[in-house]
Design a protein around this motif. Sequence first.
Motif, mmCIF file in Angstrom:
data_model
loop_
_atom_site.group_PDB
_atom_site.id
_atom_site.type_symbol
_atom_site.label_atom_id
_atom_site.label_comp_id
_atom_site.label_asym_id
_atom_site.label_seq_id
_atom_site.Cartn_x
_atom_site.Cartn_y
_atom_site.Cartn_z
ATOM 1 N N SER A 133 0.827 -1.208 0.000
ATOM 2 C CA SER A 133 0.000 0.000 0.000
ATOM 3 C C SER A 133 0.861 1.257 0.000
ATOM 4 O O SER A 133 0.526 2.262 -0.644
ATOM 5 N N ALA A 134 1.985 1.197 0.750
ATOM 6 C CA ALA A 134 2.871 2.363 0.789
ATOM 7 C C ALA A 134 3.587 2.572 -0.543
ATOM 8 O O ALA A 134 3.842 3.715 -0.953
ATOM 9 N N LYS A 135 3.913 1.462 -1.244
ATOM 10 C CA LYS A 135 4.617 1.578 -2.521
ATOM 11 C C LYS A 135 3.678 1.841 -3.700
ATOM 12 O O LYS A 135 4.153 2.143 -4.798
ATOM 13 N N PHE A 136 2.362 1.709 -3.479
ATOM 14 C CA PHE A 136 1.416 1.878 -4.578
ATOM 15 C C PHE A 136 1.430 3.328 -5.064
ATOM 16 O O PHE A 136 1.234 4.268 -4.277
ATOM 17 N N GLN A 137 1.693 3.520 -6.378
ATOM 18 C CA GLN A 137 1.741 4.838 -7.011
ATOM 19 C C GLN A 137 2.696 5.780 -6.274
ATOM 20 O O GLN A 137 2.424 6.968 -6.093
ATOM 21 N N LEU A 138 3.820 5.214 -5.823
ATOM 22 C CA LEU A 138 4.797 6.032 -5.104
ATOM 23 C C LEU A 138 5.439 7.062 -6.026
ATOM 24 O O LEU A 138 5.623 8.229 -5.644
ATOM 25 N N THR A 143 6.170 12.532 -7.787
ATOM 26 C CA THR A 143 6.141 13.525 -8.869
ATOM 27 C C THR A 143 5.189 14.663 -8.536
ATOM 28 O O THR A 143 5.492 15.848 -8.768
ATOM 29 N N GLY A 144 4.021 14.315 -7.981
ATOM 30 C CA GLY A 144 3.064 15.355 -7.601
ATOM 31 C C GLY A 144 3.608 16.272 -6.515
ATOM 32 O O GLY A 144 3.454 17.505 -6.573
#
Length: 231
Positions: A133-138, A143-144
Amino acid sequence: MSCSICSRAPHPRLSFHCPTCARNQLYQLRIDSTQVLLEKEVLGKQIEAAVECGSPWDNSSPHGHEQELVDTDKACSPRWVLQTISTRHAVSLAKRELVSYQLEALKLEVEAKKAEIAKQKEALARRRSDAESAKFQLEQRETGILAGVQNTSKRVEHVWHSLHSKTAESRIYLCREVANLYGLRKATKKGQGREAYVLGCGFIVDLRDMNGKFPLLLPSSCSSHGILTGR
């Protein structure tokens, strides 16, 4: 039976009146003791005979097993054989109970280990889920965040440049107004092609022409410079 001396029947609550009564009371105890000694002697002889002839279960040879069993039965009494069988049966039961107890203890220990392993697996699965969960879309989130920081930095830089431009413009305006108030203007000296600046009633001394100038003119010129730059 009455005593032949005092003619009194024996009674457990009455005391003895003569030695014969006391001796008569000891006869039964002596008889019982003699029977015990005789039985002990008989058992001792049976044990010696059993030891000398050997036990039918101690012989591991497959040949002649039935013959030895018959000889043992002839040499040893049936009572001794039954006692041996009973003893071995009791020992076997005790061993079986001990094995059963150890087996139950091992089962409980195995169940406890299984429960502990299940808990550890559950905790490990939870940690893996949290890590995923922490690495999801890291990368997208990083970048954001970086884009937000850059936008904020650009916005601050733009505000700073705008403020700096406004400050410079205000200083230019103030310097121009001070110059107008003190009458700053360009003038051309006679006999010289270079332009000079006049503030009030005196010329502003050019730094390249300081040598050979009148001493009182230099403080006046410096004060004029201070008026223009310090207001």
